[in-house]
Design an enzyme around this catalytic site. Sequence first.
Site, PDB file in Angstrom:
ATOM      1  CG  ASP A 106      50.748-191.680 -42.594  1.00 48.40           C
ATOM      2  OD1 ASP A 106      50.085-190.648 -42.640  1.00 48.40           O
ATOM      3  OD2 ASP A 106      51.507-191.971 -41.646  1.00 48.40           O
ATOM      4  CD  GLU A 161      49.999-185.644 -45.469  1.00 49.42           C
ATOM      5  OE1 GLU A 161      49.052-186.088 -44.791  1.00 49.42           O
ATOM      6  OE2 GLU A 161      50.870-184.893 -45.014  1.00 49.42           O
ATOM      7  CG  ASP A 169      45.780-185.823 -43.744  1.00 45.33           C
ATOM      8  OD1 ASP A 169      46.525-186.827 -43.775  1.00 45.33           O
ATOM      9  OD2 ASP A 169      46.122-184.744 -43.224  1.00 45.33           O
ATOM     10  CB  ILE A 194      47.311-190.784 -40.483  1.00 43.03           C
ATOM     11  CG1 ILE A 194      46.953-192.255 -40.590  1.00 43.03           C
ATOM     12  CG2 ILE A 194      47.448-190.403 -39.001  1.00 43.03           C
ATOM     13  CD1 ILE A 194      47.864-193.170 -39.789  1.00 43.03           C
ATOM     14  CG  ASP A 195      44.748-184.059 -40.023  1.00 39.49           C
ATOM     15  OD1 ASP A 195      45.815-183.530 -40.374  1.00 39.49           O
ATOM     16  OD2 ASP A 195      43.847-183.447 -39.426  1.00 39.49           O
ATOM     17  CB  THR A 200      51.673-188.270 -38.884  1.00 36.64           C
ATOM     18  OG1 THR A 200      50.947-188.017 -40.072  1.00 36.64           O
ATOM     19  CG2 THR A 200      52.337-189.614 -38.997  1.00 36.64           C
ATOM     20  CG  ASP A 250      46.496-180.805 -43.208  1.00 34.56           C
ATOM     21  OD1 ASP A 250      46.295-181.949 -42.753  1.00 34.56           O
ATOM     22  OD2 ASP A 250      47.620-180.394 -43.536  1.00 34.56           O
TER      23      ASP A 250
HETATM   24  P1  AMP Z   1      47.492-180.259 -36.213  1.00 33.39           P
HETATM   25  O1  AMP Z   1      47.470-181.629 -35.674  1.00 33.39           O
HETATM   26  O2  AMP Z   1      46.186-179.572 -36.179  1.00 33.39           O
HETATM   27  O3  AMP Z   1      48.600-179.449 -35.652  1.00 33.39           O
HETATM   28  O4  AMP Z   1      47.759-180.374 -37.755  1.00 33.39           O
HETATM   29  C1  AMP Z   1      48.282-181.494 -38.330  1.00 33.39           C
HETATM   30  C2  AMP Z   1      48.677-181.155 -39.737  1.00 33.39           C
HETATM   31  O5  AMP Z   1      49.535-180.037 -39.754  1.00 33.39           O
HETATM   32  C3  AMP Z   1      49.458-182.243 -40.395  1.00 33.39           C
HETATM   33  O6  AMP Z   1      48.638-183.155 -41.046  1.00 33.39           O
HETATM   34  C4  AMP Z   1      50.343-181.519 -41.370  1.00 33.39           C
HETATM   35  O7  AMP Z   1      49.835-181.591 -42.678  1.00 33.39           O
HETATM   36  C5  AMP Z   1      50.288-180.085 -40.935  1.00 33.39           C
HETATM   37  N1  AMP Z   1      51.611-179.513 -40.699  1.00 33.39           N
HETATM   38  C6  AMP Z   1      52.818-180.099 -40.862  1.00 33.39           C
HETATM   39  N2  AMP Z   1      53.804-179.219 -40.601  1.00 33.39           N
HETATM   40  C7  AMP Z   1      53.215-178.056 -40.278  1.00 33.39           C
HETATM   41  C8  AMP Z   1      53.694-176.766 -39.919  1.00 33.39           C
HETATM   42  N3  AMP Z   1      54.993-176.503 -39.845  1.00 33.39           N
HETATM   43  N4  AMP Z   1      52.790-175.798 -39.642  1.00 33.39           N
HETATM   44  C9  AMP Z   1      51.474-176.063 -39.702  1.00 33.39           C
HETATM   45  N5  AMP Z   1      50.954-177.272 -40.029  1.00 33.39           N
HETATM   46  C10 AMP Z   1      51.814-178.252 -40.323  1.00 33.39           C
HETATM   47 MG    MG Z   2      47.207-183.620 -42.136  1.00 30.85          MG
END
Ligand code: AMP
Ligand code: MG
Length: 423
Positions: free
Chosen positions: A117, A142, A205, A207-208, A210, A357
């Site tokens: 990251d 981030e 981001d 690393i989106d 993680t 995101d």
């Molecule tokens: P995804 O892989 O589409 O579920 O989304 C990943 C992103 O969701 C991450 O980069 C975080 O920024 C974000 N994230 C972290 N915690 C939460 C949460 N509780 N609800 C929704 N998104 C989140």
């Molecule tokens: Mg993200």
Amino acid sequence: MALLIRGGRGGMAVLPPYAPPTGSASSFRLQFSSRHHHLSRSVLPFPNPDLDFFLSKKQKLRTRSRASIFAMAYEKELSVAKKAASLAAQLCKKVQKSLLQSDVQSKTDKSPVTIADYGSQALVSFVLQQELPSEPFSLVAEEDSSDLRKDNAQEVLARITNLVNETLSNDQSYGMSPLTTEGVLTSIDKGKSEGGPHGRHWVLDPIDGTKGFLRGDQYAIALALLEEGRVVLGVLACPNLSLNIIGRHDQLPLENEVGCLFSASIGSGTEMQPLDIPGAKKVEVCPIGDPAEASFFESFEAAHSMQDLTGSIAKKLGVQAPPVRIDSQAKYGALARGDGAIYLRFPHQGYREKIWDHAAGSIVVTEAGGVVTDAAGNPLDFSRGRYLDLDTGIIATNRKLMPLLLDAVQAAVKEKAASASSL
Ligand code: AMP
Ligand code: MG
């Protein structure tokens, strides 16, 4: 409610908000609109594929020529963004391969943060500043360096610095060791910008997804540029995403080559190419209009999206296929090239969406002919700082399915609220 768009010779045209070509979601929009009144004065970029529907032939022609001007305007930035994201993807691939448990740290929100990251953010920040030196630099990203400045982080910081320098040295333009440890910390902290409605802001981001990265699954490096509060270009590097269709159960599996780079700039469409290999091709969203043929994407992590609600939306819509659950904005990429037709994201109550995101993912989808809105059908507003001001969810699909999807969302949200209040 109306949207103001820049049009023609710099004049303003007044349009309704997202209006479906058939059917109606207006009753739904009225019920949801009170919390979204600030969006009614959003200034949308022109040209914008979402608005094509409203334009006359003459306006469209004018739009096309403005489109090529837009494309030229961001040519250099797009090519730098692709280079930065591709280098960051190289760094991340290397780390994912040799991922050790000790690389995992803990932030106050307990989400895992890896050296990748930080390395990815330092690298993208450095490359953007090197390649676009004449611009005032603003980056909304981030990570920040506070944990890395602690005494016990010296070793991790040295490893990040080595990784960044190793990756940069693979690219002829940067010499052997361009960054010191202090240079890495400074590059990371450039990402503290608050963004906002004026000027240019890069949005990253590093690393989106993680959690997907740590699992060895999908993740993305997501980089976008905001100009006057609007996303004007976006790049998604998805190192583990198959170059072939994913999530379609009627397809025979092909040889699984992975690594995709999606890129889009306003008015010029979306392209996809294999990571680190030239040869980008235009991609478009799936054109279907019958929900029975659609499949939908959602988060792999149940904690990130209410899977009971998305299941109920899909059922009301008549979607037959099971959900395709993958991490990160790779979902937006897969949607943009038509692997599936719908993306549903409904975080649990209280979660605030961050702009990094969705900024890159949303332009990758809209430039491929899709529509991305909040659950009330309003466009996402990236001009309000580090957060998106919404809490009802994000949906994306093609223009034919959007009216039906909005109706299904309305019905499912109402039903969920009613069952919660009866408890
Ligand atoms: P995804 O892989 O589409 O579920 O989304 C990943 C992103 O969701 C991450 O980069 C975080 O920024 C974000 N994230 C972290 N915690 C939460 C949460 N509780 N609800 C929704 N998104 C989140
Ligand atoms: Mg993200």
